[in-house]
Motif scaffolding. Structure first.
Motif, mmCIF file in Angstrom:
data_model
loop_
_atom_site.group_PDB
_atom_site.id
_atom_site.type_symbol
_atom_site.label_atom_id
_atom_site.label_comp_id
_atom_site.label_asym_id
_atom_site.label_seq_id
_atom_site.Cartn_x
_atom_site.Cartn_y
_atom_site.Cartn_z
ATOM 1 N N GLN A 146 49.510 38.621 31.278
ATOM 2 C CA GLN A 146 49.704 37.547 30.308
ATOM 3 C C GLN A 146 48.668 36.441 30.496
ATOM 4 O OE1 GLN A 146 53.788 36.429 30.998
ATOM 5 N NE2 GLN A 146 54.601 38.062 29.700
ATOM 6 N N TYR A 147 48.364 36.118 31.748
ATOM 7 C CA TYR A 147 47.371 35.082 32.035
ATOM 8 C C TYR A 147 46.000 35.503 31.506
ATOM 9 C CZ TYR A 147 44.216 32.041 34.658
ATOM 10 O OH TYR A 147 43.234 31.149 35.004
ATOM 11 N N CYS A 148 45.609 36.746 31.764
ATOM 12 C CA CYS A 148 44.293 37.226 31.330
ATOM 13 C C CYS A 148 44.199 37.295 29.809
ATOM 14 C CB CYS A 148 43.999 38.591 31.948
ATOM 15 S SG CYS A 148 43.686 38.546 33.728
ATOM 16 N N VAL A 149 45.285 37.683 29.155
ATOM 17 C CA VAL A 149 45.286 37.727 27.691
ATOM 18 C C VAL A 149 45.108 36.324 27.127
ATOM 19 C CG1 VAL A 149 46.717 38.166 25.653
ATOM 20 C CG2 VAL A 149 46.637 39.844 27.509
ATOM 21 N N ALA A 150 45.852 35.364 27.692
ATOM 22 C CA ALA A 150 45.734 33.978 27.223
ATOM 23 C C ALA A 150 44.347 33.420 27.512
ATOM 24 C CB ALA A 150 46.808 33.117 27.885
ATOM 25 N N ARG A 151 43.791 33.749 28.670
ATOM 26 C CA ARG A 151 42.453 33.277 29.016
ATOM 27 C C ARG A 151 41.416 33.843 28.059
ATOM 28 N NH1 ARG A 151 39.000 34.965 34.320
ATOM 29 N NH2 ARG A 151 39.216 36.956 33.247
ATOM 30 N N ALA A 152 41.517 35.139 27.764
ATOM 31 C CA ALA A 152 40.571 35.767 26.844
ATOM 32 C C ALA A 152 40.686 35.160 25.454
ATOM 33 C CB ALA A 152 40.822 37.267 26.784
ATOM 34 N N ARG A 153 41.916 34.816 25.031
ATOM 35 C CA ARG A 153 42.095 34.201 23.722
ATOM 36 C C ARG A 153 41.448 32.825 23.676
ATOM 37 N NH1 ARG A 153 47.226 34.153 23.685
ATOM 38 N NH2 ARG A 153 47.453 36.231 22.758
ATOM 39 N N ARG A 154 41.632 32.039 24.746
ATOM 40 C CA ARG A 154 41.011 30.711 24.783
ATOM 41 C C ARG A 154 39.490 30.814 24.754
ATOM 42 N NH1 ARG A 154 44.836 29.892 28.907
ATOM 43 N NH2 ARG A 154 43.157 30.079 30.470
ATOM 44 N N ARG A 155 38.951 31.763 25.508
ATOM 45 C CA ARG A 155 37.499 31.936 25.535
ATOM 46 C C ARG A 155 36.965 32.321 24.161
ATOM 47 N NH1 ARG A 155 35.839 35.181 31.108
ATOM 48 N NH2 ARG A 155 36.297 33.488 32.567
ATOM 49 N N ARG A 156 37.690 33.208 23.503
ATOM 50 C CA ARG A 156 37.220 33.661 22.188
ATOM 51 C C ARG A 156 37.275 32.518 21.186
ATOM 52 N NH1 ARG A 156 35.940 37.876 19.199
ATOM 53 N NH2 ARG A 156 36.624 38.012 17.026
ATOM 54 N N GLU A 157 38.353 31.738 21.216
ATOM 55 C CA GLU A 157 38.469 30.612 20.296
ATOM 56 C C GLU A 157 37.363 29.594 20.550
ATOM 57 O OE1 GLU A 157 42.411 29.241 20.972
ATOM 58 O OE2 GLU A 157 43.353 30.803 19.729
ATOM 59 N N GLU A 158 37.083 29.317 21.830
ATOM 60 C CA GLU A 158 36.013 28.381 22.167
ATOM 61 C C GLU A 158 34.661 28.924 21.716
ATOM 62 O OE1 GLU A 158 33.989 26.184 26.084
ATOM 63 O OE2 GLU A 158 35.544 27.718 26.327
ATOM 64 N N PHE A 159 34.454 30.215 21.943
ATOM 65 C CA PHE A 159 33.187 30.838 21.565
ATOM 66 C C PHE A 159 32.964 30.776 20.062
ATOM 67 C CE2 PHE A 159 30.949 34.697 20.184
ATOM 68 C CZ PHE A 159 29.741 34.532 20.841
ATOM 69 N N LEU A 160 33.993 31.135 19.272
ATOM 70 C CA LEU A 160 33.850 31.133 17.821
ATOM 71 C C LEU A 160 33.622 29.714 17.297
ATOM 72 C CD1 LEU A 160 36.614 33.709 16.818
ATOM 73 C CD2 LEU A 160 34.143 34.062 16.923
ATOM 74 N N SER A 161 34.319 28.758 17.924
ATOM 75 C CA SER A 161 34.140 27.369 17.498
ATOM 76 C C SER A 161 32.721 26.887 17.775
ATOM 77 C CB SER A 161 35.151 26.475 18.221
ATOM 78 O OG SER A 161 34.925 25.117 17.930
#
Length: 200
Positions: A146-161
């Motif tokens: 769950q931690y890794c999934v949430a981390r990957a989601r945050r990274r992707r959102e930051e990257f796209l932004s």
């Protein structure tokens, strides 16, 4: 399945039967000869005999040509089996392995410590420490995934932004802000820069 003539082999045969069933293995001789009594070991005085020498395998290996061969220089007979491995062997998911990179992240370590304190309080609910630890291991896996999934989601959102801002000519966050991304020199591309160890 048992072919032992002594009364003391019952428990051992039950354990062996459970082990082979749990691992989806079969007694290759008994599959071909379900009702044929045979012994592979004989006491020299003839008072006892047993089918001690066996071969177990998954049915996927297509065992064939099973044979018991008498060995005149031993009290055990030989058991021979031929196998035909499948052309393609289906691979399972295998064992789950933790991404050791996250162990360097302060955020993960802090969350883990807090959760582990809670898991420790559940120890009295288990009859043995081994049962408790098996439960904790499954919880560690669930929490880490769950931690890794949430981390990957945050990274992707930051990257796209950041990519969107870079395309629109706003690279202030990349060049001066607090971010784990940077623009590749001479190119209008954004890449991820891992944080320093110990930082979230």
């Amino acid at each position: 399945m048992a072919s032992c003539t002594s009364s003391g082999c019952g428990v051992g045969m039950a354990e062996l039967d459970m082990f082979t069933k749990n691992h989806d293995m079969v007694d290759v001789w008994r599959v071909q000869h379900p009702g044929l009594p045979v012994f592979t070991w004989h006491r020299p005085d003839g008072t006892n005999a047993s089918r001690l020498d066996r071969v177990y395998s998954p049915l996927a290996l297509s065992p064939s040509d099973r044979e018991v061969v008498t060995c005149p220089i031993s009290d055990h007979d030989a058991v021979t089996v031929s196998f035909q491995p499948p052309v393609s062997w289906p691979a399972g998911r295998g064992f789950w392995k933790i991404n050791t990179e996250i162990l360097t992240e302060a955020d993960y370590r802090e969350q883990f410590k807090a959760r582990f304190e809670g898991w420790r309080t559940s120890r009295p609910a288990f009859s043995t420490g081994l049962e408790w630890w098996d439960d904790v291991k499954s919880r560690i896996k669930q929490f880490t995934v769950q931690y890794c999934v949430a981390r990957a989601r945050r990274r992707r959102e930051e990257f796209l932004s950041l990519c969107s801002r870079e395309r629109n000519g706003d690279s202030s966050a990349l060049h001066g802000g607090k971010t784990n991304y940077q623009v590749l020199p001479g190119r209008h591309e954004v890449c991820y820069r891992p944080p320093n160890k110990g930082s979230p």
